[in-house]
Design a protein around this motif. Sequence first.
Motif, PDB file in Angstrom:
ATOM      1  N   ALA A   1      54.056  56.395  57.623  1.00 52.75           N
ATOM      2  CA  ALA A   1      55.403  56.906  57.414  1.00 52.75           C
ATOM      3  C   ALA A   1      55.951  56.316  56.115  1.00 52.75           C
ATOM      4  O   ALA A   1      55.512  55.263  55.658  1.00 52.75           O
ATOM      5  N   GLN A   2      56.897  57.012  55.548  1.00 50.08           N
ATOM      6  CA  GLN A   2      57.459  56.570  54.276  1.00 50.08           C
ATOM      7  C   GLN A   2      58.054  55.179  54.414  1.00 50.08           C
ATOM      8  O   GLN A   2      58.835  54.918  55.326  1.00 50.08           O
ATOM      9  N   GLY A   3      57.639  54.281  53.540  1.00 49.30           N
ATOM     10  CA  GLY A   3      58.155  52.928  53.545  1.00 49.30           C
ATOM     11  C   GLY A   3      57.523  52.007  54.566  1.00 49.30           C
ATOM     12  O   GLY A   3      57.945  50.856  54.697  1.00 49.30           O
ATOM     13  N   LYS A   4      56.528  52.504  55.274  1.00 52.16           N
ATOM     14  CA  LYS A   4      55.877  51.687  56.303  1.00 52.16           C
ATOM     15  C   LYS A   4      54.388  51.536  56.012  1.00 52.16           C
ATOM     16  O   LYS A   4      53.815  52.263  55.203  1.00 52.16           O
ATOM     17  N   GLU A   5      53.779  50.591  56.707  1.00 52.23           N
ATOM     18  CA  GLU A   5      52.351  50.371  56.535  1.00 52.23           C
ATOM     19  C   GLU A   5      51.549  51.443  57.268  1.00 52.23           C
ATOM     20  O   GLU A   5      52.023  52.047  58.233  1.00 52.23           O
ATOM     21  N   ARG A   6      50.340  51.638  56.779  1.00 51.18           N
ATOM     22  CA  ARG A   6      49.441  52.579  57.434  1.00 51.18           C
ATOM     23  C   ARG A   6      49.007  51.994  58.778  1.00 51.18           C
ATOM     24  O   ARG A   6      48.615  50.824  58.861  1.00 51.18           O
ATOM     25  N   GLU A   7      49.052  52.816  59.816  1.00 48.05           N
ATOM     26  CA  GLU A   7      48.736  52.341  61.167  1.00 48.05           C
ATOM     27  C   GLU A   7      47.729  53.267  61.832  1.00 48.05           C
ATOM     28  O   GLU A   7      47.710  54.479  61.594  1.00 48.05           O
ATOM     29  N   LEU A   8      46.928  52.677  62.701  1.00 50.72           N
ATOM     30  CA  LEU A   8      45.937  53.463  63.429  1.00 50.72           C
ATOM     31  C   LEU A   8      46.604  54.353  64.460  1.00 50.72           C
ATOM     32  O   LEU A   8      47.515  53.932  65.169  1.00 50.72           O
ATOM     33  N   VAL A   9      46.112  55.565  64.565  1.00 48.01           N
ATOM     34  CA  VAL A   9      46.551  56.490  65.604  1.00 48.01           C
ATOM     35  C   VAL A   9      45.474  56.590  66.683  1.00 48.01           C
ATOM     36  O   VAL A   9      45.756  56.467  67.873  1.00 48.01           O
ATOM     37  N   ALA A  10      44.220  56.814  66.261  1.00 45.68           N
ATOM     38  CA  ALA A  10      43.118  56.956  67.201  1.00 45.68           C
ATOM     39  C   ALA A  10      41.809  56.675  66.488  1.00 45.68           C
ATOM     40  O   ALA A  10      41.698  56.877  65.280  1.00 45.68           O
ATOM     41  N   SER A  11      40.813  56.225  67.251  1.00 43.71           N
ATOM     42  CA  SER A  11      39.504  55.996  66.660  1.00 43.71           C
ATOM     43  C   SER A  11      38.408  56.305  67.664  1.00 43.71           C
ATOM     44  O   SER A  11      38.655  56.366  68.872  1.00 43.71           O
ATOM     45  N   MET A  12      37.217  56.545  67.131  1.00 42.89           N
ATOM     46  CA  MET A  12      36.035  56.769  67.958  1.00 42.89           C
ATOM     47  C   MET A  12      35.025  55.673  67.646  1.00 42.89           C
ATOM     48  O   MET A  12      34.884  55.257  66.493  1.00 42.89           O
ATOM     49  N   PHE A  13      34.306  55.224  68.686  1.00 44.63           N
ATOM     50  CA  PHE A  13      33.314  54.179  68.492  1.00 44.63           C
ATOM     51  C   PHE A  13      32.195  54.363  69.507  1.00 44.63           C
ATOM     52  O   PHE A  13      32.198  55.342  70.270  1.00 44.63           O
ATOM     53  N   ARG A  14      31.234  53.447  69.490  1.00 44.72           N
ATOM     54  CA  ARG A  14      30.032  53.546  70.346  1.00 44.72           C
ATOM     55  C   ARG A  14      29.363  54.897  70.147  1.00 44.72           C
ATOM     56  O   ARG A  14      29.085  55.617  71.115  1.00 44.72           O
ATOM     57  N   GLY A  15      29.087  55.205  68.893  1.00 38.88           N
ATOM     58  CA  GLY A  15      28.406  56.455  68.585  1.00 38.88           C
ATOM     59  C   GLY A  15      29.210  57.662  68.993  1.00 38.88           C
ATOM     60  O   GLY A  15      28.658  58.670  69.450  1.00 38.88           O
ATOM     61  N   ALA A  16      30.524  57.561  68.860  1.00 43.25           N
ATOM     62  CA  ALA A  16      31.459  58.631  69.197  1.00 43.25           C
ATOM     63  C   ALA A  16      31.509  58.907  70.703  1.00 43.25           C
ATOM     64  O   ALA A  16      32.003  59.964  71.122  1.00 43.25           O
ATOM     65  N   GLN A  17      31.044  57.968  71.508  1.00 43.17           N
ATOM     66  CA  GLN A  17      31.106  58.143  72.961  1.00 43.17           C
ATOM     67  C   GLN A  17      32.390  57.591  73.562  1.00 43.17           C
ATOM     68  O   GLN A  17      32.714  57.867  74.720  1.00 43.17           O
TER      69      GLN A  17
ATOM     70  N   THR B   1      44.561  63.711  70.907  1.00 43.56           N
ATOM     71  CA  THR B   1      43.146  63.656  71.290  1.00 43.56           C
ATOM     72  C   THR B   1      42.289  63.667  70.035  1.00 43.56           C
ATOM     73  O   THR B   1      42.404  64.596  69.216  1.00 43.56           O
ATOM     74  N   ILE B   2      41.441  62.671  69.903  1.00 44.37           N
ATOM     75  CA  ILE B   2      40.495  62.617  68.787  1.00 44.37           C
ATOM     76  C   ILE B   2      39.162  63.169  69.277  1.00 44.37           C
ATOM     77  O   ILE B   2      38.735  62.888  70.406  1.00 44.37           O
ATOM     78  N   SER B   3      38.532  63.962  68.439  1.00 46.57           N
ATOM     79  CA  SER B   3      37.247  64.552  68.820  1.00 46.57           C
ATOM     80  C   SER B   3      36.466  64.876  67.560  1.00 46.57           C
ATOM     81  O   SER B   3      36.987  64.793  66.452  1.00 46.57           O
ATOM     82  N   GLN B   4      35.212  65.259  67.765  1.00 44.49           N
ATOM     83  CA  GLN B   4      34.403  65.650  66.611  1.00 44.49           C
ATOM     84  C   GLN B   4      33.543  66.848  66.961  1.00 44.49           C
ATOM     85  O   GLN B   4      33.225  67.092  68.128  1.00 44.49           O
ATOM     86  N   ASP B   5      33.211  67.599  65.947  1.00 43.22           N
ATOM     87  CA  ASP B   5      32.282  68.716  66.080  1.00 43.22           C
ATOM     88  C   ASP B   5      31.034  68.321  65.300  1.00 43.22           C
ATOM     89  O   ASP B   5      31.065  68.265  64.072  1.00 43.22           O
ATOM     90  N   LYS B   6      29.966  68.034  66.025  1.00 43.12           N
ATOM     91  CA  LYS B   6      28.753  67.564  65.356  1.00 43.12           C
ATOM     92  C   LYS B   6      28.151  68.639  64.465  1.00 43.12           C
ATOM     93  O   LYS B   6      27.610  68.354  63.398  1.00 43.12           O
ATOM     94  N   ALA B   7      28.232  69.879  64.908  1.00 50.96           N
ATOM     95  CA  ALA B   7      27.634  70.962  64.130  1.00 50.96           C
ATOM     96  C   ALA B   7      28.292  71.105  62.762  1.00 50.96           C
ATOM     97  O   ALA B   7      27.622  71.351  61.759  1.00 50.96           O
ATOM     98  N   ASP B   8      29.607  70.955  62.745  1.00 50.60           N
ATOM     99  CA  ASP B   8      30.347  71.098  61.494  1.00 50.60           C
ATOM    100  C   ASP B   8      30.613  69.772  60.808  1.00 50.60           C
ATOM    101  O   ASP B   8      31.175  69.743  59.710  1.00 50.60           O
ATOM    102  N   ASN B   9      30.243  68.670  61.478  1.00 47.53           N
ATOM    103  CA  ASN B   9      30.521  67.338  60.949  1.00 47.53           C
ATOM    104  C   ASN B   9      31.998  67.192  60.590  1.00 47.53           C
ATOM    105  O   ASN B   9      32.357  66.769  59.479  1.00 47.53           O
ATOM    106  N   THR B  10      32.825  67.577  61.551  1.00 44.33           N
ATOM    107  CA  THR B  10      34.269  67.560  61.344  1.00 44.33           C
ATOM    108  C   THR B  10      34.932  66.727  62.425  1.00 44.33           C
ATOM    109  O   THR B  10      34.577  66.826  63.596  1.00 44.33           O
ATOM    110  N   LEU B  11      35.875  65.913  62.015  1.00 45.65           N
ATOM    111  CA  LEU B  11      36.667  65.102  62.931  1.00 45.65           C
ATOM    112  C   LEU B  11      38.009  65.791  63.144  1.00 45.65           C
ATOM    113  O   LEU B  11      38.584  66.334  62.192  1.00 45.65           O
ATOM    114  N   TYR B  12      38.495  65.784  64.375  1.00 46.52           N
ATOM    115  CA  TYR B  12      39.752  66.439  64.692  1.00 46.52           C
ATOM    116  C   TYR B  12      40.744  65.462  65.313  1.00 46.52           C
ATOM    117  O   TYR B  12      40.365  64.455  65.919  1.00 46.52           O
ATOM    118  N   LEU B  13      42.008  65.807  65.159  1.00 48.85           N
ATOM    119  CA  LEU B  13      43.067  65.117  65.890  1.00 48.85           C
ATOM    120  C   LEU B  13      44.009  66.187  66.414  1.00 48.85           C
ATOM    121  O   LEU B  13      44.751  66.814  65.645  1.00 48.85           O
TER     122      LEU B  13
END
Length: 126
Positions: A40-56, A69-81
Motif C-alpha cells: 500500500a502507498q507509504g507502507k512496506e511490502r507485505e506477504l499475502v500468500a505463498s506456496m511451499f513444499r513443491g506447491a503442495q 486463494t493462491i494457486s498455480q497452473d502447471k501447464a501454463d506455468n502461471t501463478l494465480y491469486l
Amino acid sequence: QVHLVESGGGSVQAGGSLRLSCAASGFTYSSNCMGWFRQAQGKERELVASMFRGAQSTYYADSAKGRFTISQDKADNTLYLQMTDLKSEDTGMYYCAARDGYCSIPLKITRDFTWWGQGTQVTVST
C-alpha cells in the motif's frame, strides 16, 4: 533469465472479486517457492500468500485467510491469486515473487525471494 509478469489488477467496489495472474518464463513454479505480496502507498511490502513444499502447501496472511486463494497452473506455468470479498484495505500494488529451490516452510518476507514481477495495481473503493 527469469521473468515474472503480473496481470489482472483493476478497480473494483468493496465486496467484489479479482483474479491476479503471474506468468513465468525461465522458471518452473511447481518445484520452487512462490508468493504474492502487496504494498500500500507509504507502507512496506507485505506477504499475502505463498506456496511451499513443491506447491503442495499454502500459507496466508491473516488478512487474506478465507478470502484469497493462491494457486498455480502447471501447464501454463502461471501463478494465480483469487481475491474475493475485497475491502478498501486490500488496495495496493500486488507483486508475485519466486525463489529457486524447495521450500519446506512458507517464505514470508521480501528478502527470502529472488525474483519479482513489476506489479499490478488493485484499487478497492467503498
